[in-house]
Design a protein around this motif. Structure first.
Motif, PDB file in Angstrom:
ATOM      1  N   MET A 135       0.848  -1.197   0.000  1.00  0.00           N
ATOM      2  CA  MET A 135       0.000   0.000   0.000  1.00  0.00           C
ATOM      3  C   MET A 135       0.881   1.243   0.000  1.00  0.00           C
ATOM      4  SD  MET A 135      -2.912   1.177   2.778  1.00  0.00           S
ATOM      5  CE  MET A 135      -3.966  -0.246   2.408  1.00  0.00           C
ATOM      6  N   ILE A 136       0.437   2.298  -0.690  1.00  0.00           N
ATOM      7  CA  ILE A 136       1.142   3.567  -0.698  1.00  0.00           C
ATOM      8  C   ILE A 136       0.146   4.699  -0.413  1.00  0.00           C
ATOM      9  CG2 ILE A 136       2.988   2.848  -2.250  1.00  0.00           C
ATOM     10  CD1 ILE A 136       1.498   4.260  -4.524  1.00  0.00           C
ATOM     11  N   ARG A 137       0.688   5.794   0.078  1.00  0.00           N
ATOM     12  CA  ARG A 137      -0.099   6.997   0.363  1.00  0.00           C
ATOM     13  C   ARG A 137       0.509   8.152  -0.434  1.00  0.00           C
ATOM     14  NH1 ARG A 137      -0.494   9.511   6.493  1.00  0.00           N
ATOM     15  NH2 ARG A 137      -1.673  11.430   6.028  1.00  0.00           N
ATOM     16  N   ILE A 138      -0.309   8.809  -1.222  1.00  0.00           N
ATOM     17  CA  ILE A 138       0.164   9.866  -2.109  1.00  0.00           C
ATOM     18  C   ILE A 138      -0.525  11.177  -1.744  1.00  0.00           C
ATOM     19  CG2 ILE A 138       0.362  10.655  -4.503  1.00  0.00           C
ATOM     20  CD1 ILE A 138       2.022   8.192  -3.906  1.00  0.00           C
ATOM     21  N   ARG A 139       0.255  12.248  -1.625  1.00  0.00           N
ATOM     22  CA  ARG A 139      -0.305  13.591  -1.397  1.00  0.00           C
ATOM     23  C   ARG A 139      -0.318  14.340  -2.732  1.00  0.00           C
ATOM     24  NH1 ARG A 139       1.539  16.015   3.900  1.00  0.00           N
ATOM     25  NH2 ARG A 139       0.000  14.422   4.480  1.00  0.00           N
ATOM     26  N   ILE A 140      -1.485  14.853  -3.081  1.00  0.00           N
ATOM     27  CA  ILE A 140      -1.671  15.526  -4.366  1.00  0.00           C
ATOM     28  C   ILE A 140      -1.996  16.998  -4.127  1.00  0.00           C
ATOM     29  CG2 ILE A 140      -3.036  15.613  -6.493  1.00  0.00           C
ATOM     30  CD1 ILE A 140      -3.626  12.643  -6.153  1.00  0.00           C
ATOM     31  N   SER A 141      -1.231  17.865  -4.762  1.00  0.00           N
ATOM     32  CA  SER A 141      -1.527  19.299  -4.772  1.00  0.00           C
ATOM     33  C   SER A 141      -2.201  19.615  -6.099  1.00  0.00           C
ATOM     34  CB  SER A 141      -0.234  20.114  -4.630  1.00  0.00           C
ATOM     35  OG  SER A 141      -0.463  21.478  -4.906  1.00  0.00           O
ATOM     36  N   HIS A 142      -3.317  20.360  -6.051  1.00  0.00           N
ATOM     37  CA  HIS A 142      -4.085  20.589  -7.269  1.00  0.00           C
ATOM     38  C   HIS A 142      -4.836  21.912  -7.205  1.00  0.00           C
ATOM     39  CE1 HIS A 142      -8.078  19.795  -5.474  1.00  0.00           C
ATOM     40  NE2 HIS A 142      -7.395  19.001  -4.670  1.00  0.00           N
ATOM     41  N   THR A 143      -5.315  22.363  -8.336  1.00  0.00           N
ATOM     42  CA  THR A 143      -6.129  23.571  -8.403  1.00  0.00           C
ATOM     43  C   THR A 143      -7.602  23.214  -8.263  1.00  0.00           C
ATOM     44  OG1 THR A 143      -6.431  23.475 -10.801  1.00  0.00           O
ATOM     45  CG2 THR A 143      -4.465  24.614  -9.989  1.00  0.00           C
ATOM     46  N   LYS A 144      -8.403  24.224  -7.956  1.00  0.00           N
ATOM     47  CA  LYS A 144      -9.863  24.104  -7.987  1.00  0.00           C
ATOM     48  C   LYS A 144     -10.386  25.421  -8.548  1.00  0.00           C
ATOM     49  CE  LYS A 144     -13.988  23.187  -5.192  1.00  0.00           C
ATOM     50  NZ  LYS A 144     -14.564  23.183  -3.825  1.00  0.00           N
TER      51      LYS A 144
ATOM     52  N   GLU B 158       3.521  13.633  -4.142  1.00  0.00           N
ATOM     53  CA  GLU B 158       4.647  13.147  -3.348  1.00  0.00           C
ATOM     54  C   GLU B 158       4.197  11.988  -2.476  1.00  0.00           C
ATOM     55  OE1 GLU B 158       6.120  15.610  -0.178  1.00  0.00           O
ATOM     56  OE2 GLU B 158       4.306  16.829  -0.166  1.00  0.00           O
ATOM     57  N   PRO B 159       5.082  11.010  -2.265  1.00  0.00           N
ATOM     58  CA  PRO B 159       4.736   9.900  -1.373  1.00  0.00           C
ATOM     59  C   PRO B 159       4.780  10.359   0.075  1.00  0.00           C
ATOM     60  CG  PRO B 159       6.996   9.694  -2.157  1.00  0.00           C
ATOM     61  CD  PRO B 159       6.415  10.869  -2.866  1.00  0.00           C
ATOM     62  N   ILE B 160       3.869   9.832   0.888  1.00  0.00           N
ATOM     63  CA  ILE B 160       3.774  10.186   2.304  1.00  0.00           C
ATOM     64  C   ILE B 160       3.813   8.906   3.129  1.00  0.00           C
ATOM     65  CG2 ILE B 160       2.308  11.256   4.076  1.00  0.00           C
ATOM     66  CD1 ILE B 160       3.427  13.257   2.102  1.00  0.00           C
ATOM     67  N   ASP B 161       4.474   8.978   4.274  1.00  0.00           N
ATOM     68  CA  ASP B 161       4.530   7.825   5.170  1.00  0.00           C
ATOM     69  C   ASP B 161       3.120   7.381   5.538  1.00  0.00           C
ATOM     70  OD1 ASP B 161       4.613   6.585   8.048  1.00  0.00           O
ATOM     71  OD2 ASP B 161       6.663   6.430   7.288  1.00  0.00           O
ATOM     72  N   LEU B 162       2.889   6.081   5.490  1.00  0.00           N
ATOM     73  CA  LEU B 162       1.555   5.547   5.772  1.00  0.00           C
ATOM     74  C   LEU B 162       1.057   5.917   7.160  1.00  0.00           C
ATOM     75  CD1 LEU B 162       1.845   1.958   4.232  1.00  0.00           C
ATOM     76  CD2 LEU B 162       0.424   3.836   3.383  1.00  0.00           C
ATOM     77  N   HIS B 163       1.981   6.119   8.094  1.00  0.00           N
ATOM     78  CA  HIS B 163       1.587   6.378   9.478  1.00  0.00           C
ATOM     79  C   HIS B 163       1.732   7.855   9.859  1.00  0.00           C
ATOM     80  CE1 HIS B 163       1.369   2.057   9.923  1.00  0.00           C
ATOM     81  NE2 HIS B 163       2.602   1.943   9.491  1.00  0.00           N
ATOM     82  N   ALA B 164       1.934   8.710   8.885  1.00  0.00           N
ATOM     83  CA  ALA B 164       2.027  10.143   9.164  1.00  0.00           C
ATOM     84  C   ALA B 164       0.677  10.662   9.663  1.00  0.00           C
ATOM     85  CB  ALA B 164       2.446  10.892   7.902  1.00  0.00           C
ATOM     86  N   PRO B 165       0.655  11.773  10.404  1.00  0.00           N
ATOM     87  CA  PRO B 165      -0.616  12.324  10.914  1.00  0.00           C
ATOM     88  C   PRO B 165      -1.587  12.621   9.779  1.00  0.00           C
ATOM     89  CG  PRO B 165       1.258  13.402  11.960  1.00  0.00           C
ATOM     90  CD  PRO B 165       1.817  12.566  10.855  1.00  0.00           C
TER      91      PRO B 165
END
Length: 216
Positions: A1-10, A97-104
């Motif tokens: 499993m991976i956790r991805i943080r996405i920055s995007h426009t709206k 960017e990838p984020i640690d699975l256990h990050a807050p």
């Protein structure tokens, strides 16, 4: 499993889509992109998608954040291309960017938000600067929201004016984004004696706390 943080426009018509509906928009987008979404446990499993913080209706943003969990590892560029191709008009992917699975949780990390407010009315800069100075010098700014009184002043971290697209002025604003203490740009405009309906508001940055401090 991976956790991805996405920055995007709206932007565009999406500015009138609320936070709960955006959750559904993202679920459909990830499905169209063919990504292996991870789901929560329990009787009603939900896709693991966390948005940073709600954007009020009518506001634009060029830097929204969300975390998504995927069951399988994939190259970031492959994820980015698939999501951008499946995303609705108004969403443009800035970064992944990838984020640690256990990050807050992402919602606990947001500390402040930056806004640019364009005043769609002819305004006197000297007069506006004086209003801003008076507001920042005030020890309290009592406002009422949903029948409850609160102090807006400690939620305003910084504010200044500058020339915008002629002949309009802009206000650059940094507000807190914390549980029970989230500043709203339209409330700041009202406190300045300005009409929020005669302005456009864009969120330009979400500033995160140190994850280690948030987890403490």
């Amino acid at each position: 499993m991976i956790r991805i943080r996405i920055s995007h426009t709206k932007t565009g018509a999406l500015r009138y889509t609320g936070n709960l509906d955006m959750q559904k928009v993202w679920e459909r987008t990830f499905r169209r992109a063919g990504l292996p979404l991870a789901y929560s446990q329990g009787f009603h499993p939900q896709p693991r998608i966390n948005q940073a913080c709600p954007l009020p209706l009518g506001f634009l943003s060029n830097v929204e954040l969300l975390d998504v969990w995927l069951n399988d590892e994939m190259p970031l560029e492959e994820i980015r291309a698939a999501v951008q191709a499946a995303a609705p008009a108004g969403v443009s992917i800035n970064d992944l960017e990838p984020i640690d699975l256990h990050a807050p949780r992402l919602q606990t990390l947001v500390d402040t938000a930056d806004y640019v407010i364009t005043l769609h009315q002819v305004a006197d800069k000297a007069g506006l600067d004086q209003k801003i100075a008076d507001l920042l010098a005030a020890p309290t700014l009592l406002r009422e929201r949903r029948g409850k009184t609160y102090d807006l002043r400690p939620m305003i971290m910084a504010m200044r004016s500058e020339e915008g697209p002629a002949p309009f002025l802009q206000i650059h604003l940094r507000l807190t984004v914390r549980e029970g203490a989230t500043g709203r740009p339209e409330e700041v405009l009202l406190a300045l004696g300005l009409d929020p309906f005669a302005a456009s508001i864009e969120r330009t940055q979400l500033n995160l706390k140190d994850p280690l401090a948030a987890a403490a």
